[in-house]
Design a protein around this motif. Structure first.
Motif, PDB file in Angstrom:
ATOM      1  N   GLY A   9      -2.393  -9.616  -2.853  1.00  0.00           N
ATOM      2  CA  GLY A   9      -2.090 -10.908  -3.462  1.00  0.00           C
ATOM      3  C   GLY A   9      -3.233 -11.903  -3.311  1.00  0.00           C
ATOM      4  N   TYR A  10      -4.052 -11.759  -2.300  1.00  0.00           N
ATOM      5  CA  TYR A  10      -5.160 -12.691  -2.080  1.00  0.00           C
ATOM      6  C   TYR A  10      -6.347 -12.406  -2.984  1.00  0.00           C
ATOM      7  CZ  TYR A  10      -2.737 -14.155   2.164  1.00  0.00           C
ATOM      8  OH  TYR A  10      -1.819 -14.642   3.045  1.00  0.00           O
ATOM      9  N   GLU A  11      -6.311 -11.258  -3.632  1.00  0.00           N
ATOM     10  CA  GLU A  11      -7.396 -10.855  -4.528  1.00  0.00           C
ATOM     11  C   GLU A  11      -8.773 -10.918  -3.880  1.00  0.00           C
ATOM     12  OE1 GLU A  11      -7.124 -12.441  -8.393  1.00  0.00           O
ATOM     13  OE2 GLU A  11      -4.982 -11.998  -8.558  1.00  0.00           O
ATOM     14  N   LYS A  12      -8.817 -10.503  -2.655  1.00  0.00           N
ATOM     15  CA  LYS A  12     -10.108 -10.462  -1.976  1.00  0.00           C
ATOM     16  C   LYS A  12     -10.667  -9.050  -2.025  1.00  0.00           C
ATOM     17  CE  LYS A  12      -9.596 -14.349   1.050  1.00  0.00           C
ATOM     18  NZ  LYS A  12      -9.679 -14.832   2.433  1.00  0.00           N
ATOM     19  N   LYS A  13     -11.933  -8.980  -1.804  1.00  0.00           N
ATOM     20  CA  LYS A  13     -12.564  -7.671  -1.876  1.00  0.00           C
ATOM     21  C   LYS A  13     -12.413  -6.879  -0.584  1.00  0.00           C
ATOM     22  CE  LYS A  13     -17.166  -5.846  -1.438  1.00  0.00           C
ATOM     23  NZ  LYS A  13     -17.963  -4.899  -2.218  1.00  0.00           N
ATOM     24  N   PHE A  14     -12.008  -5.631  -0.708  1.00  0.00           N
ATOM     25  CA  PHE A  14     -12.037  -4.704   0.429  1.00  0.00           C
ATOM     26  C   PHE A  14     -12.098  -3.293  -0.140  1.00  0.00           C
ATOM     27  CE2 PHE A  14      -7.736  -3.067   0.121  1.00  0.00           C
ATOM     28  CZ  PHE A  14      -7.067  -4.076  -0.580  1.00  0.00           C
ATOM     29  N   THR A  15     -12.704  -2.399   0.601  1.00  0.00           N
ATOM     30  CA  THR A  15     -12.899  -1.044   0.065  1.00  0.00           C
ATOM     31  C   THR A  15     -12.171   0.014   0.868  1.00  0.00           C
ATOM     32  OG1 THR A  15     -14.903  -0.792   1.379  1.00  0.00           O
ATOM     33  CG2 THR A  15     -15.167  -1.635  -0.867  1.00  0.00           C
ATOM     34  N   ALA A  16     -11.584  -0.420   1.967  1.00  0.00           N
ATOM     35  CA  ALA A  16     -10.872   0.557   2.792  1.00  0.00           C
ATOM     36  C   ALA A  16      -9.734  -0.117   3.542  1.00  0.00           C
ATOM     37  CB  ALA A  16     -11.829   1.211   3.784  1.00  0.00           C
ATOM     38  N   ILE A  17      -8.739   0.689   3.872  1.00  0.00           N
ATOM     39  CA  ILE A  17      -7.628   0.193   4.680  1.00  0.00           C
ATOM     40  C   ILE A  17      -7.466   1.112   5.879  1.00  0.00           C
ATOM     41  CG2 ILE A  17      -5.212  -0.501   4.703  1.00  0.00           C
ATOM     42  CD1 ILE A  17      -5.284  -0.145   1.619  1.00  0.00           C
ATOM     43  N   LEU A  18      -7.429   0.499   7.029  1.00  0.00           N
ATOM     44  CA  LEU A  18      -7.142   1.264   8.239  1.00  0.00           C
ATOM     45  C   LEU A  18      -5.679   0.968   8.575  1.00  0.00           C
ATOM     46  CD1 LEU A  18      -9.508   1.298  11.341  1.00  0.00           C
ATOM     47  CD2 LEU A  18      -7.035   1.479  11.532  1.00  0.00           C
ATOM     48  N   THR A  19      -4.856   1.993   8.630  1.00  0.00           N
ATOM     49  CA  THR A  19      -3.452   1.739   8.964  1.00  0.00           C
ATOM     50  C   THR A  19      -3.131   2.309  10.343  1.00  0.00           C
ATOM     51  OG1 THR A  19      -2.436   3.798   8.162  1.00  0.00           O
ATOM     52  CG2 THR A  19      -2.880   2.093   6.525  1.00  0.00           C
ATOM     53  N   ALA A  20      -2.056   1.810  10.906  1.00  0.00           N
ATOM     54  CA  ALA A  20      -1.687   2.193  12.271  1.00  0.00           C
ATOM     55  C   ALA A  20      -0.681   3.330  12.300  1.00  0.00           C
ATOM     56  CB  ALA A  20      -1.128   0.982  13.008  1.00  0.00           C
ATOM     57  N   ASN A  21      -0.421   3.923  11.115  1.00  0.00           N
ATOM     58  CA  ASN A  21       0.648   4.931  11.061  1.00  0.00           C
ATOM     59  C   ASN A  21       0.631   5.646   9.710  1.00  0.00           C
ATOM     60  OD1 ASN A  21       3.586   5.369  10.009  1.00  0.00           O
ATOM     61  ND2 ASN A  21       3.744   5.536  12.230  1.00  0.00           N
ATOM     62  N   ASP A  22       0.906   6.927   9.721  1.00  0.00           N
ATOM     63  CA  ASP A  22       0.860   7.713   8.489  1.00  0.00           C
ATOM     64  C   ASP A  22       1.836   7.210   7.418  1.00  0.00           C
ATOM     65  OD1 ASP A  22      -1.026   9.335   9.625  1.00  0.00           O
ATOM     66  OD2 ASP A  22       0.345  10.972  10.087  1.00  0.00           O
ATOM     67  N   LEU A  23       3.020   6.819   7.854  1.00  0.00           N
ATOM     68  CA  LEU A  23       4.017   6.352   6.894  1.00  0.00           C
ATOM     69  C   LEU A  23       3.534   5.069   6.217  1.00  0.00           C
ATOM     70  CD1 LEU A  23       6.064   8.487   7.021  1.00  0.00           C
ATOM     71  CD2 LEU A  23       7.239   7.216   8.828  1.00  0.00           C
ATOM     72  N   LEU A  24       2.892   4.232   7.000  1.00  0.00           N
ATOM     73  CA  LEU A  24       2.310   3.012   6.458  1.00  0.00           C
ATOM     74  C   LEU A  24       1.241   3.384   5.420  1.00  0.00           C
ATOM     75  CD1 LEU A  24       3.795   0.860   7.914  1.00  0.00           C
ATOM     76  CD2 LEU A  24       2.029   0.856   9.669  1.00  0.00           C
ATOM     77  N   ALA A  25       0.461   4.381   5.737  1.00  0.00           N
ATOM     78  CA  ALA A  25      -0.591   4.833   4.824  1.00  0.00           C
ATOM     79  C   ALA A  25       0.021   5.329   3.511  1.00  0.00           C
ATOM     80  CB  ALA A  25      -1.413   5.945   5.477  1.00  0.00           C
ATOM     81  N   LEU A  26       1.143   6.006   3.655  1.00  0.00           N
ATOM     82  CA  LEU A  26       1.843   6.500   2.470  1.00  0.00           C
ATOM     83  C   LEU A  26       2.289   5.330   1.596  1.00  0.00           C
ATOM     84  CD1 LEU A  26       1.986   9.446   2.356  1.00  0.00           C
ATOM     85  CD2 LEU A  26       4.340   9.401   3.150  1.00  0.00           C
ATOM     86  N   GLY A  27       2.776   4.288   2.243  1.00  0.00           N
ATOM     87  CA  GLY A  27       3.164   3.081   1.512  1.00  0.00           C
ATOM     88  C   GLY A  27       1.965   2.491   0.783  1.00  0.00           C
ATOM     89  N   CYS A  28       0.801   2.590   1.394  1.00  0.00           N
ATOM     90  CA  CYS A  28      -0.422   2.096   0.754  1.00  0.00           C
ATOM     91  C   CYS A  28      -0.719   2.897  -0.507  1.00  0.00           C
ATOM     92  CB  CYS A  28      -1.607   2.187   1.705  1.00  0.00           C
ATOM     93  SG  CYS A  28      -1.534   0.993   3.045  1.00  0.00           S
ATOM     94  N   TYR A  29      -0.528   4.188  -0.429  1.00  0.00           N
ATOM     95  CA  TYR A  29      -0.714   5.029  -1.618  1.00  0.00           C
ATOM     96  C   TYR A  29       0.112   4.446  -2.766  1.00  0.00           C
ATOM     97  CZ  TYR A  29      -2.846   9.063   0.855  1.00  0.00           C
ATOM     98  OH  TYR A  29      -3.667   9.910   1.549  1.00  0.00           O
TER      99      TYR A  29
END
Lengths: 347, 347
Positions: A240-260
């Motif tokens: 929502g902030y529309e900022k630039k980022f190229t990677a996400i580090l998540t603290a949990n696989d399920l969270l990563a799945l949500g990112c997908y």
DNA sequence: ATGAAAGCGCTAACAG
DNA sequence: CTGTTAGCGCTTTCAT
């Protein structure tokens, strides 16, 4: 004809001795009180009759049940089965049984679990998902029930636990992303009332400084739960902030799945537009689309160590509360890659 | 000062009655023997003192333990956790505890499990992975231990079980593939010593005729185990014949996953070159690449029903051995599509 | 070194 | 309706 299960009295009369003698022989701790020959003879007869000690009767007398409870919030979370298996096998090898206590959905309050445990003379407890301030811990201490935490620990470090080395994990993941060339890295963490959520978050912040990376609070969100929807919501929030980022580090696989999910919703691609790392290496993440780069935690071994530690504490309740940390390692798959030259990652 | 856990004697002396009166009040079955007022008063005092029945003592007397064992071969197989959870919750709601008995890797023979159960006065057994001729079944019958099978059943239909409707499942899957336009359909089944492996295989053969499809034995293989490697090996075997087929119907999700591997190895694509269907709809198959079209089995409900059935049988061991079948339904995702016009599917 | 006796907490048969 | 008594199978003093 009813098959009578051989008891201590049967063995005694067959051997022409008093039941208490048999009891002494059959109990490793008191066996030495009985003469060699007699002991051998009694053992032979006991085997012949297929005698098994009745743990209920024995427990009634000694206040032990040779039973341990494993408390988990949700067996359906793939992280827990391997842990439970490790615990169960180890306990079994030592003559203990494990009862499963699902603290989750069911509104069996934790008090209720403790009640049940006391009533059943349960000898010890393994808690797989403690919150940082978990009342059950004090309950156990008050009741004198040996307790071992596994996977997550509590703030009060005076309790035995077997956990993952979260600091190392975060460092490894961040290093991996940095080596790939990422500089703008978002973070999606877990609930702050869990030790894993808290430690991973604090460590991420610290490591950002260590590696001399920019800290942008808008790119850092702690999800409300370790679930896919929570992960998706967290990433939506960041996007929502529309900022630039190229990677996400998540603290949990399920969270990563949500990112997908969130990434796909926005018509973007992982890893081409955004790289994602998980945490746990739960079963089957290698089959996901894309296969998830994540931190492998030796879950089985976590369970084994926890059981061993509990066994130790049950023998010697006064002993010092050890904390064991197992090292994770990075498993690089296809959800991470170098940032594209021209990346305007979202919007 | 040691906190003394209130027992029946404490309650009795506080209420000025005899312990047996208290026992009668606290036991639903005998409560009616005691006068209303007194019963109420005793109940009040019991609550006040925080009295809990000691199941060990009670069990020693009554030969019951309010404990049930769940035997599974491998908790790590995603099919089992939901079943176990369903069982555990239901049992718990009825005052029973569940002990986990992992019959798998561990070389605890099934005899050993039965021994343990008898020793601990375990009231009943739920077996989640019986083989078609499973000695444990006879052991239970001989020992008079109430038994309920879940997920898989045995050839001797005289034992209570809660299973999936496999005939329906295979029919649904085959229909789906036929409707898509497939005519040459391979089959990868499970071990024939399991009821699921056997029934699904027989049904596939039968349905082929029903739908008037060609039967080519070279396209039909039963894998040695419900695992990915076994699935992969089975498909490799089939591909060795270099015959044409456009779809594979598998008897299990893990087997389907193995097919993915074999298909990829051959440089082919699922579903473009070959469609694949699974069976079970185990967690996370919707995240696979491609998301798996499969048969959804209500695993939770399987567990719930099994627990209910066991409760029933423990109350009335003489009752008829019911068999409950739950209907699966098709979940269509992306591993199936219409066969391409020009398909030379393998080699 | 072994036997005797008591009792863990509860329930069930038998009285009254 | 309620009290008495005995005992589930085992362990643990206390004697001998």
């Amino acid at each position: 004809m009813v098959k009578h299960r051989a008891n201590i009295k049967d063995v005694a009369s067959r051997a022409g001795v008093h039941p208490s003698t048999v009891s002494r022989v059959l109990n490793p701790a008191t066996r030495s009180m009985v003469s060699e020959d007699l002991a051998a003879e009694i053992t032979r007869i006991a085997n012949e009759l297929g005698y098994r000690r009745n743990p209920l009767a024995s427990g009634l007398r000694t206040q032990k049940s040779y039973t341990v409870a494993i408390v988990i919030p949700d067996l359906t979370n793939p992280v827990f089965p391997p842990i439970v298996r490790g615990v169960e096998h180890t306990l079994d090898a030592h003559g203990y049984n494990a009862i499963l206590a699902d603290s989750g959905s069911k509104q069996r309050s934790e008090k209720g679990i403790i009640e049940n445990m006391k009533a059943r003379q349960i000898d010890g407890l393994i808690l797989a998902a403690a919150r940082r301030k978990d009342p059950i811990v004090n309950d156990c201490i008050e009741e004198g029930i040996p307790l071992v935490l596994v996977n997550r620990t509590v703030d009060n470090h005076n309790v035995a636990a077997v956990i993952n080395d979260d600091e190392l994990g975060i460092e490894l993941a961040l290093k991996h992303l940095i080596e790939l060339g990422h500089r703008c890295i978002a973070y999606i963490g877990g609930p702050q009332n869990t030790s894993t959520g808290y430690t991973r978050y604090r460590t991420f912040l610290k490591m950002l400084k260590t590696f001399d990376l920019p800290v942008d609070r808008d790119l850092i969100v702690n999800a409300k739960a370790y679930t896919e929807p929570a992960g998706q919501a967290a990433l939506e929030h960041i996007m929502g902030y529309e900022k630039k980022f190229t990677a996400i580090l998540t603290a949990n696989d399920l969270l990563a799945l949500g990112c997908y999910d969130a990434i796909n919703e926005h018509g973007l691609n992982c890893p081409m537009d955004i790289s994602v790392t998980g945490f746990n290496d739960m079963p089957y993440v290698d089959r996901f689309n894309p296969p998830l780069t994540t931190l492998h935690i030796p879950l089985d071994e976590l369970g084994v160590q926890a059981a061993l530690l509990l066994l130790e504490r049950m023998q010697n309740p006064g002993a010092l509360a050890k904390q064991i940390r197992l090292a994770p390692h990075m498993v690089i798959r296809e959800s991470t890659t170098s940032p594209a030259e021209n990346t305007p990652p979202n919007k």
